[in-house]
Design an enzyme around this catalytic site. Structure first.
Site, PDB file in Angstrom:
ATOM      1  NE  ARG A 219      15.032  33.097   1.103  1.00  0.00           N
ATOM      2  CZ  ARG A 219      15.076  32.689   2.357  1.00  0.00           C
ATOM      3  NH1 ARG A 219      15.620  33.471   3.272  1.00  0.00           N
ATOM      4  NH2 ARG A 219      14.557  31.533   2.710  1.00  0.00           N
TER       5      ARG A 219
ATOM      6  CB  THR B 230      21.984  35.418  -4.568  1.00  0.00           C
ATOM      7  OG1 THR B 230      20.599  35.718  -4.852  1.00  0.00           O
ATOM      8  CG2 THR B 230      22.669  34.981  -5.854  1.00  0.00           C
TER       9      THR B 230
ATOM     10  CG  ASP C 237       8.075  28.847   3.035  1.00  0.00           C
ATOM     11  OD1 ASP C 237       6.971  29.420   2.860  1.00  0.00           O
ATOM     12  OD2 ASP C 237       9.039  28.981   2.265  1.00  0.00           O
TER      13      ASP C 237
ATOM     14  CG  ASP D 284       5.889  26.183   1.447  1.00  0.00           C
ATOM     15  OD1 ASP D 284       5.405  26.617   0.381  1.00  0.00           O
ATOM     16  OD2 ASP D 284       7.029  25.700   1.524  1.00  0.00           O
TER      17      ASP D 284
END
Length: 210
Positions: A105, A109, A201, A204
């Site tokens: 990602r 944006t 996340d 992670d």
């Protein structure tokens, strides 16, 4: 909610999801929970596989029994977090092939960028299940499914653990033919595109890089 979206409310899923969300859950346990939840989601997602009758000899006598009617499956995790779901689904369908789609990602944006794509050569003969723990904006899932569809699979389903309403809406509108299975529908996305309350996340936490 349309008839292609399935939010699983099984007690075992909800129990495991609580520990998955906990910020104090360590990498090893988190990884195991992702695998276990993926296993339970896959159980539901394969409920409609067709069966055929065969004759099986038991220790007592011949019996009419059922086997899956020749449908071939492929699992396609979205790298990298989707890798955490692969072991869990392969426990149910060890004969399935595994493809990989790499997307990241863009932090500015929030749009997905493709960097890797390797699907089984006979994807057109298979029912494909795309895997990603989090359905946030929906961008990665939409792009990954579009990539898979270029190979003309028999069907496509999407498995995630936690979804945001924004991502669920975007994915179902972009690919109205795709069935979506998830363990929880959360509140919203925050300004950084993370699911709230979510679990942080997923990549992670699966790989210990937080």
């Amino acid at each position: 909610m349309n008839d292609k979206i399935f939010i699983m409310d099984h007690p075992l899923l909800q129990h495991k999801l609580t520990f998955l969300r906990d910020k104090n859950t360590g990498t090893q346990q988190f990884r195991a929970l992702v695998s276990e939840i993926a296993n339970l989601l896959c159980y539901e997602a394969t409920r409609d596989l067709p069966l055929m009758e065969v004759q099986t000899e038991t220790p007592i006598r011949m019996a009419a029994t059922k086997v899956i009617a020749g449908r071939k499956l492929a699992f396609v995790p979205i790298l990298r977090a989707g890798l955490g779901m692969v072991d869990g689904v392969l426990q149910l369908v060890p004969s399935a092939k595994v493809g990989h789609i790499g997307l990241y990602r863009d932090e500015e944006t929030l749009q997905p960028v493709e960097y890797y794509n390797k699907l089984p050569p006979d994807t057109n003969e298979r029912d494909v299940i795309v895997l990603d723990p989090m359905l946030a904006t929906g961008g990665s899932a939409i792009d990954a499914i579009s990539i898979v569809k270029r190979s003309n699979p028999r069907s496509v389903k999407f498995l995630c653990i936690i979804a945001a309403p924004e991502g669920l809406k975007a994915l179902s509108e972009a690919h109205p033919d795709v069935q979506i299975y998830c363990a929880a529908l959360d509140e919203k996305l925050n300004e950084n595109g993370y699911i709230v309350p979510g679990l942080g996340d997923a990549g992670d936490r699966i790989f210990g890089t937080k």
